[in-house]
Design a protein around this motif. Structure first.
Motif, mmCIF file in Angstrom:
data_model
loop_
_atom_site.group_PDB
_atom_site.id
_atom_site.type_symbol
_atom_site.label_atom_id
_atom_site.label_comp_id
_atom_site.label_asym_id
_atom_site.label_seq_id
_atom_site.Cartn_x
_atom_site.Cartn_y
_atom_site.Cartn_z
ATOM 1 N N GLY A 25 15.067 7.973 23.724
ATOM 2 C CA GLY A 25 14.751 9.539 24.042
ATOM 3 C C GLY A 25 13.817 9.707 23.308
ATOM 4 N N ASN A 26 13.135 10.974 23.168
ATOM 5 C CA ASN A 26 12.633 11.669 22.779
ATOM 6 C C ASN A 26 12.721 12.818 22.554
ATOM 7 O OD1 ASN A 26 9.169 12.682 22.383
ATOM 8 N ND2 ASN A 26 9.341 10.857 23.170
ATOM 9 N N PRO A 27 12.317 13.146 21.334
ATOM 10 C CA PRO A 27 12.143 14.687 20.716
ATOM 11 C C PRO A 27 11.935 15.669 21.434
ATOM 12 C CG PRO A 27 10.501 13.559 19.188
ATOM 13 C CD PRO A 27 11.038 12.634 19.686
ATOM 14 N N ASN A 28 10.632 15.494 21.870
ATOM 15 C CA ASN A 28 10.242 15.962 23.600
ATOM 16 C C ASN A 28 11.028 16.152 24.274
ATOM 17 O OD1 ASN A 28 9.002 16.999 25.716
ATOM 18 N ND2 ASN A 28 6.943 17.095 24.189
ATOM 19 N N ALA A 29 11.410 17.734 24.904
ATOM 20 C CA ALA A 29 12.376 17.433 26.053
ATOM 21 C C ALA A 29 12.336 17.164 27.208
ATOM 22 C CB ALA A 29 13.583 18.793 26.187
ATOM 23 N N PHE A 30 11.077 17.444 27.521
ATOM 24 C CA PHE A 30 10.504 17.550 28.546
ATOM 25 C C PHE A 30 10.195 15.867 28.987
ATOM 26 C CE2 PHE A 30 7.071 16.428 31.140
ATOM 27 C CZ PHE A 30 6.958 16.495 32.325
ATOM 28 N N LEU A 31 9.399 14.941 28.009
ATOM 29 C CA LEU A 31 9.964 13.451 27.677
ATOM 30 C C LEU A 31 10.646 12.963 27.989
ATOM 31 C CD1 LEU A 31 6.377 11.855 27.890
ATOM 32 C CD2 LEU A 31 7.102 11.594 25.781
ATOM 33 N N HIS A 32 11.705 13.551 27.135
ATOM 34 C CA HIS A 32 13.218 12.224 27.414
ATOM 35 C C HIS A 32 13.036 12.675 28.511
ATOM 36 C CE1 HIS A 32 17.195 11.938 25.307
ATOM 37 N NE2 HIS A 32 16.888 11.436 26.292
ATOM 38 N N LEU A 42 23.428 8.511 28.941
ATOM 39 C CA LEU A 42 23.822 9.930 29.612
ATOM 40 C C LEU A 42 24.341 10.853 28.996
ATOM 41 C CD1 LEU A 42 25.451 7.727 33.130
ATOM 42 C CD2 LEU A 42 22.959 9.439 33.166
ATOM 43 N N GLU A 43 25.217 10.316 28.146
ATOM 44 C CA GLU A 43 25.595 11.603 27.497
ATOM 45 C C GLU A 43 24.666 12.502 26.107
ATOM 46 O OE1 GLU A 43 29.666 9.669 25.528
ATOM 47 O OE2 GLU A 43 30.370 9.678 27.256
ATOM 48 N N SER A 44 24.004 11.402 26.182
ATOM 49 C CA SER A 44 23.106 12.506 24.775
ATOM 50 C C SER A 44 21.956 12.691 25.665
ATOM 51 C CB SER A 44 22.149 10.640 24.026
ATOM 52 O OG SER A 44 22.029 9.967 24.796
ATOM 53 N N GLY A 45 21.939 12.527 27.044
ATOM 54 C CA GLY A 45 20.668 13.160 27.729
ATOM 55 C C GLY A 45 20.581 14.203 27.994
ATOM 56 N N PRO A 46 19.790 15.003 28.766
ATOM 57 C CA PRO A 46 19.505 16.333 29.055
ATOM 58 C C PRO A 46 20.391 16.794 29.930
ATOM 59 C CG PRO A 46 17.883 15.420 29.706
ATOM 60 C CD PRO A 46 18.325 14.680 28.858
ATOM 61 N N ASP A 47 20.823 17.950 29.891
ATOM 62 C CA ASP A 47 21.541 18.629 30.867
ATOM 63 C C ASP A 47 21.205 18.355 32.786
ATOM 64 O OD1 ASP A 47 23.483 18.642 29.713
ATOM 65 O OD2 ASP A 47 23.391 21.460 29.466
ATOM 66 N N ALA A 48 20.011 18.129 32.639
ATOM 67 C CA ALA A 48 19.486 17.960 33.907
ATOM 68 C C ALA A 48 19.754 17.101 34.856
ATOM 69 C CB ALA A 48 18.157 18.630 34.131
ATOM 70 N N GLU A 90 1.152 13.905 29.759
ATOM 71 C CA GLU A 90 2.086 13.975 28.510
ATOM 72 C C GLU A 90 2.434 13.166 28.317
ATOM 73 O OE1 GLU A 90 4.424 17.415 28.783
ATOM 74 O OE2 GLU A 90 3.718 18.596 30.479
ATOM 75 N N THR A 91 2.737 11.963 28.695
ATOM 76 C CA THR A 91 3.014 10.992 28.717
ATOM 77 C C THR A 91 2.182 9.493 28.041
ATOM 78 O OG1 THR A 91 2.998 9.529 30.803
ATOM 79 C CG2 THR A 91 5.006 10.836 30.108
ATOM 80 N N GLN A 92 1.150 10.046 27.898
ATOM 81 C CA GLN A 92 -0.251 8.692 27.508
ATOM 82 C C GLN A 92 -0.267 8.337 25.961
ATOM 83 O OE1 GLN A 92 -2.373 7.687 30.031
ATOM 84 N NE2 GLN A 92 -0.900 9.369 31.388
ATOM 85 N N ALA A 93 -0.149 8.909 25.387
ATOM 86 C CA ALA A 93 0.388 9.005 24.022
ATOM 87 C C ALA A 93 1.488 7.611 24.277
ATOM 88 C CB ALA A 93 0.981 9.460 23.092
ATOM 89 N N LEU A 94 2.732 7.881 24.177
ATOM 90 C CA LEU A 94 3.723 6.605 23.939
ATOM 91 C C LEU A 94 3.391 5.725 25.368
ATOM 92 C CD1 LEU A 94 6.837 6.445 23.640
ATOM 93 C CD2 LEU A 94 7.115 7.343 26.056
ATOM 94 N N TYR A 95 3.021 5.586 26.004
ATOM 95 C CA TYR A 95 2.492 4.551 27.623
ATOM 96 C C TYR A 95 1.594 3.685 26.142
ATOM 97 C CZ TYR A 95 4.598 6.633 31.305
ATOM 98 O OH TYR A 95 5.522 6.978 31.780
ATOM 99 N N PHE A 96 0.716 4.002 25.362
ATOM 100 C CA PHE A 96 -0.390 3.896 24.729
ATOM 101 C C PHE A 96 0.549 2.968 23.063
ATOM 102 C CE2 PHE A 96 -3.173 2.904 20.850
ATOM 103 C CZ PHE A 96 -4.446 2.456 22.083
ATOM 104 N N SER A 97 1.075 3.532 22.915
ATOM 105 C CA SER A 97 2.276 2.645 21.810
ATOM 106 C C SER A 97 2.851 1.981 22.219
ATOM 107 C CB SER A 97 3.489 3.877 21.331
ATOM 108 O OG SER A 97 3.726 3.832 19.669
ATOM 109 N N SER A 98 3.141 1.253 23.875
ATOM 110 C CA SER A 98 4.193 0.676 24.048
ATOM 111 C C SER A 98 3.758 -1.028 24.345
ATOM 112 C CB SER A 98 5.056 1.046 25.791
ATOM 113 O OG SER A 98 6.174 1.888 24.106
ATOM 114 N N LEU A 99 2.024 -0.536 25.011
ATOM 115 C CA LEU A 99 1.580 -0.873 25.682
ATOM 116 C C LEU A 99 0.973 -1.907 24.167
ATOM 117 C CD1 LEU A 99 -0.472 -2.274 27.591
ATOM 118 C CD2 LEU A 99 -2.255 -0.512 27.144
ATOM 119 N N ARG A 100 -0.048 -1.296 22.796
ATOM 120 C CA ARG A 100 0.055 -1.438 21.457
ATOM 121 C C ARG A 100 0.599 -2.377 21.019
ATOM 122 N NH1 ARG A 100 -2.231 1.164 16.864
ATOM 123 N NH2 ARG A 100 -3.217 -0.866 15.335
ATOM 124 N N THR A 101 2.098 -1.969 21.290
ATOM 125 C CA THR A 101 2.906 -2.941 20.302
ATOM 126 C C THR A 101 3.140 -4.624 21.498
ATOM 127 O OG1 THR A 101 4.866 -1.201 20.097
ATOM 128 C CG2 THR A 101 5.805 -3.012 20.294
#
Length: 491
Positions: free
Chosen positions: A211-218, A326-332, A161-172
């Motif tokens: 952050g990320n709009p995907n709750a799990f990824l965030h 932390l305030e903007s992060g998920p409760d978990a 689930e993180t591969q697209a984001l990781y690749f984007s950062s690597l490309r940058t």
């Protein structure tokens, strides 16, 4: 200095065991009604569960690599295990990358390093022209040739689930390398390793802030950033061995002496309170008013054992940034205790860096193997003992030196027992098919005479989770074996 360092590590282990005694009493009643004795096959099953071996392929009957292959293994103490390991061949040069990552406050940061760091190193090592070809291929949607050939245990995994984001950062990252460089540029290995370490740590921090709009990824990105991990990475290309280390994992070279014995050459420095240079560096980087607080009770700000690490943004971000994220992060995320407090005497962050210390060593025919291990190994065995155990395993020759018992008084019966243990040790060498497994057997099962005691090994491996972590840490090991014929034949 070496003996002082070993004494300090021994004291740490003793403190850990002493603190375990109180906890162990809680289990004493139930222990009377259950058996802690594991059979030898059960012990072997536990020790071999995570072992992995890779042999470099031969061409025309010859091995053209300075690395013949490697063994690796991992023995958990935490549940889940917080260590990670990685190994890969860099396809641009056929050089090899091997690394051990020791996580803390969870496994998330170590997991991210095991997936990402080698890609950052590979990109940083590419010549400018090759980087441009890579960018052109991605831009036009053409197939991109792989940079790495991974050598992974089946239990080692990538977080899909993180591969697209990781690749984007690597490309940058590689785009910025292109902008900063010029055609014909070829980075040096130390520059590339340093750049990769620092850039990945920076990306871990930025991804958590954005952050990320995907709750799990965030949630995952925040876990990676708020947990931490130390890293020790070896890059071997021909005769050139580079070690990049940030934290308290360690790389030690096994050198075969003319008489056949093995000596240890340490290729990394531990970044902790036992390293006076590190303590001095930290104090220089902060105002004189913090001289007494930046290192307290042998820990960074009285809390963190390693002085260099990835993640651990609690020791890098400003207080305002921590609160906002932390305030903007998920409760978990707030269920994790380590996110709920600001370190004491926190005035001039960052206090922590992931910048590695780079060591270069020109390989010689007598340099037979390299051991990279998390601190769980070095806490239990001195580096000279580690090299002796691995050297004897790899050569199959046991130096039949007279048995020494230090200051102990032994009876004839005990001496007979020591001789029998020596015989068992010889047989256990052939029982293990993996040198890292053999080393873990010694690290966990060694008795006061330096031999493996099956009863002790059995008890240590059968401790409940609550007790295991009190007696030892996760142990992760990579043992790379060098080819003296190839090394000796290269100019």
């Amino acid at each position: 200095m070496a003996s002082t360092s070993h004494l300090l590590r021994s004291l740490r282990v003793l403190r850990r065991m002493r603190s375990a005694w109180d906890l162990e009493r809680r289990f004493s009643v139930s222990a009377k009604h259950c058996s802690y004795t594991l059979t030898p096959p059960q012990v072997n099953s536990i020790l071999k569960a995570n072992e992995f071996s890779f042999k470099v392929p031969e061409f025309d009957g010859k091995n053209l690599s300075s690395v013949m292959g490697f063994d690796s293994n991992q023995l958990p103490a935490n549940a889940p295990v917080e260590d990670r390991r990685s190994a890969a061949t860099f396809l641009q040069t056929r050089g090899m990358l091997m690394g051990v990552f020791d996580g803390h406050a969870g496994c998330a940061c170590a997991q991210a390093l095991s997936e990402r760091l080698f890609y950052y190193i590979a990109v940083a090592l590419l010549p400018h022209d090759t980087l441009q070809e890579l960018e052109n291929a991605v831009e036009s949607g053409r197939m991109v040739h792989p940079l790495l050939q991974w050598h992974k245990h089946p239990h080692d995994y990538f977080n899909r689930e993180t591969q697209a984001l990781y690749f984007s950062s690597l490309r940058t990252f590689w785009q910025e390398l292109l902008d900063l460089g010029s055609p014909g540029d070829q980075p040096s290995v130390p520059e590339a390793l340093t750049s990769a370490f620092k850039r990945l740590d920076n990306d871990i921090s930025l991804e958590a802030q954005v952050g990320n709009p995907n709750a799990f990824l965030h949630y995952w990105l925040l876990r990676v950033a708020f947990s931490g991990a130390t890293a020790c990475v070896a890059h071997v290309d021909g005769k050139d061995l580079h070690i990049a280390n940030a934290g308290d994992c360690r790389a030690v070279l096994g050198v075969q002496e003319p008489d056949g014995s093995f000596s240890a050459l340490t290729l990394s420095s531990d970044h902790n309170a036992q390293n006076e240079d590190e303590v001095g560096r930290l104090r220089r980087e902060h105002p004189p008013s913090e001289k007494k607080t930046v290192v307290r009770q042998d820990r960074l700000l009285g809390l963190l054992m390693p002085f260099r690490a990835f993640g651990d943004v609690k020791f890098k971000w400003s207080i305002e940034l921590q609160k906002r994220v932390l305030e903007s992060g998920p409760d978990a995320l707030h269920e994790n205790e380590h996110t709920k407090f600001i370190p004491p005497n926190y005035h001039t962050p960052p206090y922590l860096t992931a910048e590695p210390e780079i060591t270069h060593h020109r390989l010689r025919p007598q340099d037979r193997f390299l051991v990279i291990g998390s601190d769980g190994l070095w806490e239990t065995l001195h580096r000279q003992e580690v090299v002796r155990v691995v050297g004897q395993y790899l050569t199959g020759v046991h130096q039949q030196q007279p048995i020494t018992v230090g200051g102990y008084r032994v009876t004839l019966g005990q001496m007979q027992g020591l001789l029998l243990e020596r015989k068992a040790r010889v047989s256990s060498t052939f029982e293990d098919q993996n040198s890292a497994t053999h080393l873990i057997r010694h690290a966990v099962g060694n008795n006061e005479f330096g031999t493996v005691d099956h009863e002790r090994l059995s008890k240590m491996l059968s401790l409940p989770e609550e007790l295991a972590r009190m007696y030892r840490d996760d142990i992760t090991i990579i043992v790379a074996q060098f080819n003296p014929h190839v090394i000796g034949g290269r100019s």
